[in-house]
Design a protein around this motif. Structure first.
Motif, PDB file in Angstrom:
ATOM      1  N   GLU A   1      10.382   4.221   3.094  1.00 48.08           N
ATOM      2  CA  GLU A   1      10.248   5.479   2.344  1.00 48.08           C
ATOM      3  C   GLU A   1       9.915   5.240   0.871  1.00 48.08           C
ATOM      4  OE1 GLU A   1      10.571   8.247   4.084  1.00 48.08           O
ATOM      5  OE2 GLU A   1      12.444   8.305   5.209  1.00 48.08           O
ATOM      6  N   ALA A   2       8.991   6.034   0.360  1.00 53.40           N
ATOM      7  CA  ALA A   2       8.608   5.882  -1.048  1.00 53.40           C
ATOM      8  C   ALA A   2       8.427   7.248  -1.709  1.00 53.40           C
ATOM      9  CB  ALA A   2       7.333   5.058  -1.160  1.00 53.40           C
TER      10      ALA A   2
ATOM     11  N   LYS B   1       5.912  10.150   1.423  1.00 51.44           N
ATOM     12  CA  LYS B   1       5.142   8.941   1.109  1.00 51.44           C
ATOM     13  C   LYS B   1       5.867   7.705   1.640  1.00 51.44           C
ATOM     14  CE  LYS B   1       4.551   9.880  -3.275  1.00 51.44           C
ATOM     15  NZ  LYS B   1       4.361   9.652  -4.696  1.00 51.44           N
ATOM     16  N   VAL B   2       5.089   6.690   1.961  1.00 54.37           N
ATOM     17  CA  VAL B   2       5.672   5.412   2.382  1.00 54.37           C
ATOM     18  C   VAL B   2       4.965   4.264   1.672  1.00 54.37           C
ATOM     19  CG1 VAL B   2       6.420   6.145   4.692  1.00 54.37           C
ATOM     20  CG2 VAL B   2       4.088   5.295   4.356  1.00 54.37           C
ATOM     21  N   LEU B   3       5.658   3.141   1.611  1.00 54.43           N
ATOM     22  CA  LEU B   3       5.017   1.898   1.177  1.00 54.43           C
ATOM     23  C   LEU B   3       4.894   1.006   2.402  1.00 54.43           C
ATOM     24  CD1 LEU B   3       6.644   0.849  -2.225  1.00 54.43           C
ATOM     25  CD2 LEU B   3       4.688   2.342  -1.813  1.00 54.43           C
TER      26      LEU B   3
ATOM     27  N   CYS C   1       4.070  -2.991   3.450  1.00 52.19           N
ATOM     28  CA  CYS C   1       3.827  -4.398   3.122  1.00 52.19           C
ATOM     29  C   CYS C   1       3.329  -5.052   4.402  1.00 52.19           C
ATOM     30  CB  CYS C   1       5.110  -5.105   2.695  1.00 52.19           C
ATOM     31  SG  CYS C   1       5.811  -4.450   1.182  1.00 52.19           S
TER      32      CYS C   1
ATOM     33  N   SER D   1      13.764   0.762  -0.143  1.00 46.81           N
ATOM     34  CA  SER D   1      13.327  -0.472   0.505  1.00 46.81           C
ATOM     35  C   SER D   1      14.521  -1.136   1.205  1.00 46.81           C
ATOM     36  CB  SER D   1      12.714  -1.413  -0.531  1.00 46.81           C
ATOM     37  OG  SER D   1      13.628  -1.612  -1.587  1.00 46.81           O
TER      38      SER D   1
ATOM     39  N   THR E   1       0.860  -1.189   0.000  1.00 49.36           N
ATOM     40  CA  THR E   1       0.000   0.000   0.000  1.00 49.36           C
ATOM     41  C   THR E   1       0.887   1.227   0.000  1.00 49.36           C
ATOM     42  OG1 THR E   1      -1.505  -1.228   1.411  1.00 49.36           O
ATOM     43  CG2 THR E   1      -1.917   1.115   1.202  1.00 49.36           C
ATOM     44  N   GLU E   2       0.546   2.188  -0.849  1.00 46.83           N
ATOM     45  CA  GLU E   2       1.269   3.465  -0.817  1.00 46.83           C
ATOM     46  C   GLU E   2       0.414   4.460  -0.035  1.00 46.83           C
ATOM     47  OE1 GLU E   2       3.324   5.380  -4.419  1.00 46.83           O
ATOM     48  OE2 GLU E   2       1.716   6.780  -3.914  1.00 46.83           O
TER      49      GLU E   2
ATOM     50  N   ILE F   1      12.276   5.259  -3.931  1.00 44.71           N
ATOM     51  CA  ILE F   1      11.839   4.291  -2.922  1.00 44.71           C
ATOM     52  C   ILE F   1      13.097   3.729  -2.269  1.00 44.71           C
ATOM     53  CG2 ILE F   1      10.794   2.008  -2.603  1.00 44.71           C
ATOM     54  CD1 ILE F   1       8.930   2.665  -4.958  1.00 44.71           C
TER      55      ILE F   1
END
Ligand code: THU
Length: 156
Positions: free
Chosen positions: A134-135, A139-141, A143, A109, A11-12, A107
């Motif tokens: 960090e995305a 923004k973040v991702l 999982c 990851s 999810t972003e 991003i």
């Protein structure tokens, strides 16, 4: 022959969309990043995790003049928690970057070695660890389990 396709989910979210708990973890990881020991790369990374008992632990990357002797923030954190709270379940883990080298659009990851370690801790506790990173700008991702970052963990 059997051809298999895997689906990965994430999810972003904007930082302003995070719930109180995830925002607190993000902020705590950022505090940890600020005191990282990263004189060689200049790339400070912070990590924070939430345990089942409500405790939050943080860590940062720790570098060394003998470069490979240094350790990423995520593994510094997980090994500390594994050593000190072996019976606790890790619910969530957040990784953030605090560096002039950070590209606001990228991003960031977790590295492969950290994913492998996350996967083993997740297997050990038999319940998923949510991972957030960090995305891009604000923004973040997210999982909901390490499998979405590392589907084929090495195990024996
Ligand atoms: N680093 C982390 O702390 N976590 C990662 O997932 C990737 C990289 C650190 C290692 C090193 O101190 C610096 O970032 C530059 O690679």
């Amino acid at each position: 022959m059997k051809k298999v396709e895997l689906k990965l989910a994430f999810t972003e979210l904007g930082l302003d969309e995070l719930d109180h708990e995830d925002k607190m973890l993000y902020d705590k990881a950022m505090e940890a990043a600020k005191i990282a020991y990263a004189p060689y790369s200049g790339f400070s990374v912070g990590a924070a995790c939430l345990l089942d008992n409500g405790e939050i632990f943080t860590a940062s990357n720790q570098e060394n003049a003998a470069y490979p002797s240094g350790l990423c923030a995520e593994r510094s954190l997980l090994f500390y928690v594994g050593a000190n709270r072996p019976d606790q379940t890790i619910l969530k883990l957040t990784v953030v970057i605090k560096s002039k080298l950070r590209d606001a659009k990228k991003i960031y990851s977790p590295c492969g070695a950290c994913r492998q370690v996350m996967a083993e801790y997740q297997n050990r506790q038999s319940s998923p660890i949510q991972i957030m990173f960090e995305a891009g700008e604000n923004k973040v991702l997210v999982c909901s389990r390490i499998d979405d970052l590392l589907p084929f963990i090495f195990n024996f």
